[in-house]
Design a protein around this motif. Structure first.
Motif, PDB file in Angstrom:
ATOM      1  N   ALA A 415      27.898  -9.120  -8.359  1.00  0.00           N
ATOM      2  CA  ALA A 415      26.625  -9.693  -7.842  1.00  0.00           C
ATOM      3  C   ALA A 415      25.683  -8.949  -8.180  1.00  0.00           C
ATOM      4  CB  ALA A 415      26.962  -9.716  -6.173  1.00  0.00           C
ATOM      5  N   LEU A 416      25.578  -7.648  -8.120  1.00  0.00           N
ATOM      6  CA  LEU A 416      24.646  -6.627  -8.550  1.00  0.00           C
ATOM      7  C   LEU A 416      24.192  -6.916  -9.967  1.00  0.00           C
ATOM      8  CD1 LEU A 416      22.518  -4.432  -7.970  1.00  0.00           C
ATOM      9  CD2 LEU A 416      24.505  -2.739  -8.012  1.00  0.00           C
ATOM     10  N   ALA A 417      24.989  -6.727 -10.792  1.00  0.00           N
ATOM     11  CA  ALA A 417      25.034  -6.954 -12.110  1.00  0.00           C
ATOM     12  C   ALA A 417      24.244  -8.264 -12.516  1.00  0.00           C
ATOM     13  CB  ALA A 417      26.184  -7.104 -13.133  1.00  0.00           C
ATOM     14  N   ALA A 418      24.541  -9.475 -11.906  1.00  0.00           N
ATOM     15  CA  ALA A 418      23.878 -10.698 -12.037  1.00  0.00           C
ATOM     16  C   ALA A 418      22.505 -10.627 -11.503  1.00  0.00           C
ATOM     17  CB  ALA A 418      24.622 -12.134 -11.295  1.00  0.00           C
ATOM     18  N   ALA A 419      22.273  -9.903 -10.468  1.00  0.00           N
ATOM     19  CA  ALA A 419      20.562 -10.000  -9.889  1.00  0.00           C
ATOM     20  C   ALA A 419      19.981  -8.878 -10.595  1.00  0.00           C
ATOM     21  CB  ALA A 419      20.956  -9.516  -8.515  1.00  0.00           C
ATOM     22  N   ALA A 420      20.494  -7.884 -11.122  1.00  0.00           N
ATOM     23  CA  ALA A 420      19.854  -6.661 -11.710  1.00  0.00           C
ATOM     24  C   ALA A 420      19.688  -6.786 -13.163  1.00  0.00           C
ATOM     25  CB  ALA A 420      20.468  -5.409 -10.981  1.00  0.00           C
ATOM     26  N   ASP A 421      20.327  -7.669 -13.743  1.00  0.00           N
ATOM     27  CA  ASP A 421      20.280  -7.524 -15.236  1.00  0.00           C
ATOM     28  C   ASP A 421      18.958  -7.558 -15.726  1.00  0.00           C
ATOM     29  OD1 ASP A 421      21.210  -7.983 -17.928  1.00  0.00           O
ATOM     30  OD2 ASP A 421      20.799 -10.079 -17.917  1.00  0.00           O
ATOM     31  N   THR A 425      18.783  -0.294 -14.801  1.00  0.00           N
ATOM     32  CA  THR A 425      19.919  -0.002 -15.857  1.00  0.00           C
ATOM     33  C   THR A 425      21.328   0.096 -15.400  1.00  0.00           C
ATOM     34  OG1 THR A 425      19.610   2.249 -15.238  1.00  0.00           O
ATOM     35  CG2 THR A 425      17.868   1.540 -16.821  1.00  0.00           C
ATOM     36  N   PRO A 426      22.269   0.326 -16.192  1.00  0.00           N
ATOM     37  CA  PRO A 426      23.709   0.243 -15.863  1.00  0.00           C
ATOM     38  C   PRO A 426      23.828   1.422 -14.748  1.00  0.00           C
ATOM     39  CG  PRO A 426      23.467  -0.489 -18.008  1.00  0.00           C
ATOM     40  CD  PRO A 426      22.246  -0.141 -17.959  1.00  0.00           C
ATOM     41  N   GLU A 427      23.280   2.551 -15.207  1.00  0.00           N
ATOM     42  CA  GLU A 427      23.298   3.708 -14.540  1.00  0.00           C
ATOM     43  C   GLU A 427      22.686   3.547 -13.075  1.00  0.00           C
ATOM     44  OE1 GLU A 427      23.789   4.463 -18.797  1.00  0.00           O
ATOM     45  OE2 GLU A 427      22.001   3.620 -17.582  1.00  0.00           O
ATOM     46  N   ASP A 430      25.109   1.776 -11.072  1.00  0.00           N
ATOM     47  CA  ASP A 430      26.296   2.429 -10.533  1.00  0.00           C
ATOM     48  C   ASP A 430      25.743   3.506  -9.450  1.00  0.00           C
ATOM     49  OD1 ASP A 430      27.795   1.492 -12.567  1.00  0.00           O
ATOM     50  OD2 ASP A 430      27.589   3.080 -14.081  1.00  0.00           O
ATOM     51  N   THR A 431      24.690   3.910  -9.622  1.00  0.00           N
ATOM     52  CA  THR A 431      24.264   4.631  -8.400  1.00  0.00           C
ATOM     53  C   THR A 431      24.273   3.897  -7.258  1.00  0.00           C
ATOM     54  OG1 THR A 431      23.010   6.242  -9.958  1.00  0.00           O
ATOM     55  CG2 THR A 431      22.377   6.130  -7.502  1.00  0.00           C
ATOM     56  N   LEU A 432      23.765   2.626  -7.174  1.00  0.00           N
ATOM     57  CA  LEU A 432      23.634   1.890  -5.806  1.00  0.00           C
ATOM     58  C   LEU A 432      25.262   1.656  -5.338  1.00  0.00           C
ATOM     59  CD1 LEU A 432      21.079  -0.834  -6.814  1.00  0.00           C
ATOM     60  CD2 LEU A 432      20.833   1.305  -5.438  1.00  0.00           C
ATOM     61  N   LEU A 433      25.965   1.176  -6.410  1.00  0.00           N
ATOM     62  CA  LEU A 433      27.356   1.037  -5.753  1.00  0.00           C
ATOM     63  C   LEU A 433      28.192   2.079  -5.461  1.00  0.00           C
ATOM     64  CD1 LEU A 433      28.091  -1.345  -8.646  1.00  0.00           C
ATOM     65  CD2 LEU A 433      27.820  -2.085  -6.434  1.00  0.00           C
ATOM     66  N   GLY A 434      27.754   3.168  -5.781  1.00  0.00           N
ATOM     67  CA  GLY A 434      28.400   4.602  -5.352  1.00  0.00           C
ATOM     68  C   GLY A 434      28.115   4.893  -3.849  1.00  0.00           C
ATOM     69  N   ALA A 435      26.951   4.297  -3.146  1.00  0.00           N
ATOM     70  CA  ALA A 435      27.048   4.587  -1.667  1.00  0.00           C
ATOM     71  C   ALA A 435      28.001   4.188  -0.764  1.00  0.00           C
ATOM     72  CB  ALA A 435      25.462   4.098  -1.474  1.00  0.00           C
ATOM     73  N   PRO A 436      28.587   5.043   0.031  1.00  0.00           N
ATOM     74  CA  PRO A 436      29.657   4.527   0.702  1.00  0.00           C
ATOM     75  C   PRO A 436      29.113   3.591   2.032  1.00  0.00           C
ATOM     76  CG  PRO A 436      29.130   6.823   1.166  1.00  0.00           C
ATOM     77  CD  PRO A 436      28.179   6.224  -0.019  1.00  0.00           C
TER      78      PRO A 436
END
Length: 704
Positions: A415-421, A425-427, A430-436
């Protein structure tokens, strides 16, 4: 200057007592004013009476006399026969003229029993001359009188003869008022407003006003007095537009300023933080700096917009609506055309389902008319209620929960990749997805930064309530996403922005006001600069200014207008002696008048408070006690909560540790060093930060 009980002071005290009695009489009169129709059971009268009673209660509260706050602080003397317009009314009244040779200026308007004003509100046009008159431009006045008070008792006065006195005369009472020791929360500065501050207080409500203010220049006071001024002149308009809100950086700051507006007679102003203003989920964790930086970036608005509108899609099958014995069909291409037309028109997401239902109902109604049926409004209403049509609209334009939308973005890589393409940046993704965040949107451990993302989604779905005027203090620390959230709420109102780029400590702190004003949607704001430090002694400002080339190289150094004996002391000590030195310094500071603030690195606050308690030094801690500055003269302050606070004596422990604790540590140190009104004492065992060291540095215990 005259002091003691002389005939003039006796006369002024009698006038003050008369004014106080008149104010009490007016308050009682307001409190007992009858309702429109007390005995009526009619619902309309009940509502009117309730509103009138509420209005009377608020007005009576605003008229409350504060015994330790003088009703007036100045007087302007004019030639006999001078005529004014009676424009200082405490309630809207027909304009009339006022024939007087002297005008008392105070915090609120006070009328005598005959209706004539005894004290003119400082916000009235008549009062402008008190702040702006000079020997070169006396505004028609002969003299200006200032008063000195102690605990509400008039004790002194000072006259400035505007036609005969030389320009550049320094008022002793004014200097005493500015420099007097402070204990407890912030006080108003209505008696000491300087001309450059008065210009900003009385500036037009539009365009937006942005004040870049160095430490001690009174920018917070300017913002608070500006609210009082705007309410005096535009009360009904601001109330209709959604009221007035003060946004502060934290609860400690709001507690510090909370008494200023009530002292000026304004009791209905909401004071809150940005986080509280936009909260749609509980905050349960601190965000990592790298994730906070990405989440606060304005590009996240586009990511959220894409994610939201990505849920809108035409159905791929034909929609069949049954009308009696008929089966009316809407082919996929016609549904797609209706969706495309609505999105092209900029339809709000929240209103989209209703408008799409209307369009598709019209399509079906045209089919019926083509078959010879007579249709009217009742036909369209019935079609809009058709189950098949409503189900198709729900699939094409689904209802979206903003909390769930943001949760999915931050936890679902696809979902994030589709909206943030092409946006992040990919990095960064990844930073956003790393938040618990946790297992689900309702139990998620949201951060403060997440609130702005949720608010962005929510406001794309439905418009937020507007606010008539917003004052944003310490605005330099707002993220672009937070700025957007505030800007959406004052799109029909107005805004005052206060801050100092040198004091920016957040991961997204600005270097240029134009950037923040653009995110607030106020690109035409007037930028004003306050660079004269009236409260902070010049020695302290000069020390802190050594940091400016490192933290704000394009910003001019502020000017301290006053020097204080013994204002600056820097004491080096051994590590094992540091806390003992702190205790000795606290005891010495408490022997002087005023509040004492001990500012330490956040990680050291527990050790310091334990030692203070062991040494029988009563104290309060900012962040633990909302009324800390009222409960104790000695107040411990974590460095991250020092912003906006002010103390007569400040003791700073280990500047190097304050700097090392965060990415913008030098900015934090600049804030910490400029909290003192009378004296700053730095205690350190570790070497001072290199940026703070200069050839001539006060050392030992007698610096000044």
């Amino acid at each position: 200057m005259s002091s003691g009980i002389d005939p003039e002071i006796h006369a002024e005290r009698e006038f003050l007592a008369h004014a106080r009695a008149s104010l009490r009489w007016r308050q009682r009169d307001v409190s007992v004013t009858p309702s429109v129709q007390d005995s009526s059971e009619d619902a309309d009268y009940t509502v009117v009476n309730r509103l009138l009673r509420w209005d009377r209660e608020r007005y009576a509260e605003a008229l409350a006399d504060l015994p330790d706050v003088p009703l007036f602080f100045g007087r302007m003397d004019y030639p006999a026969g001078t005529v004014f317009e009676d424009d200082g009314a405490d309630r809207p009244t027909p304009t009339r003229t006022l024939d007087a040779d002297r005008v008392y200026v105070g915090r609120r308007h006070v009328r005598g029993s005959d209706g004539d004003p005894l004290v003119i509100d400082w916000r009235a046009p008549i009062s402008v001359s008190f702040y702006r008159a000079t020997p070169e431009s006396p505004h028609g006045a002969r003299a200006r009188r200032r008063y000195g008070f102690e605990s509400g008792t008039l004790t002194a006065y000072e006259d400035e003869w505007l036609h005969t006195q030389a320009a550049g005369h320094d008022s002793e009472l004014l200097a005493t008022q500015i420099e007097r020791p402070r204990s407890g929360p912030m006080r108003d500065i209505v008696a000491t407003i300087q001309p450059e501050q008065d210009d900003l207080v009385r500036a037009p409500v539009r365009p937006a006003l942005c004040v870049q203010g160095a430490p001690g220049t009174g920018k917070t006071a300017v913002g608070l007095h500006r609210i009082a001024y705007l309410l005096f002149n535009l009360r009904d308009q601001l109330r209709q537009d959604g009221g007035v809100v003060i946004l502060g950086p934290n609860r400690a700051f709001l507690s510090y300023i909370r008494n200023v507006l009530p002292a000026l007679g304004e009791v209905g102003v909401r004071q809150t933080t940005v986080e509280e203003l936009i909260a749609r989920a509980p905050v349960r964790r601190e965000e990592r700096v790298d994730a906070a930086r990405v989440k606060g970036d304005a590009r996240m608005a586009e990511v959220i917009r894409r994610a939201l509108w990505g849920t809108v899609a035409p159905v791929e099958e034909t929609v069949v609506v049954e009308w009696g014995s008929r089966r009316l069909r809407i082919p996929p291409e016609e549904s797609a055309r209706a969706v495309a037309e609505l999105t092209a028109l900029g339809t709000g997401y929240g209103s989209g389902p209703t408008r799409l239902t209307h369009r598709l109902a019209n399509v079906v109604m045209r089919r019926l008319e083509e078959r010879g049926e007579s249709c009217d409004a009742r036909t369209q209403t019935a079609l809009r209620r058709d189950k098949a049509l409503k189900a198709a609209v729900r699939r094409m334009w689904p209802k979206v929960d903003p909390v769930r939308l943001v949760y999915r973005l931050l936890t679902d890589p696809g979902a994030l990749a589709a909206a943030a393409d092409g946006v992040l940046t990919p990095e960064e993704q990844d930073t956003l997805l790393g938040a618990p965040l946790g297992r689900g949107p309702r139990s998620a451990r949201w951060s403060v930064q997440d609130l702005a993302l949720i608010d962005e989604a929510h406001c794309l779905i439905e418009r937020p309530d507007t606010i008539g005027h917003i004052v944003i203090d310490e605005a330099q620390d707002l993220s672009p996403m937070q700025s957007r959230a505030v800007g959406r709420r004052c799109n029909r109102g107005s805004v005052t922005v206060l801050g100092d780029v040198a004091q920016g400590t957040s991961p997204w702190a600005i270097n240029d006001w134009d950037e923040l004003l653009a995110h607030l949607d106020q690109p035409d704001a007037h930028l004003a600069v306050l660079d004269k430090g009236f409260r902070v002694p010049a020695q302290i400002i000069a020390l802190a200014a050594r940091l400016l080339p490192h933290i704000a190289p394009g910003l001019g150094a502020p000017t301290g207008v006053r020097r204080a004996q013994g204002a600056l002391t820097i004491t080096g000590t051994e590590e094992h002696r540091r806390l003992d030195t702190l205790l000795d310094t606290c005891r010495s500071a408490l022997e002087e008048d005023g509040a004492v603030g001990v500012i330490v690195p956040d990680d050291d606050i527990a050790d310091v408070t334990v030692r203070l308690a062991t040494a029988d030094l009563p104290h309060a801690v900012v962040g633990r006690d909302e009324e800390a500055m009222e409960r104790s003269r000695l107040v411990c302050v974590p460095a991250t909560l020092a912003k906006g606070l002010e103390f007569d004596h400040v003791i700073v422990v280990e500047p190097a540790r304050i700097v090392a604790a965060e990415h913008r540590g030098l900015h934090r140190l600049y804030v910490v060093l400029t909290r003192a009104v009378s004296a700053l004492h730095i205690i350190h065992a570790e070497p001072l930060p290199e940026a703070l060291v200069a050839e001539e540095r006060p050392t030992g215990t007698g610096g000044g």
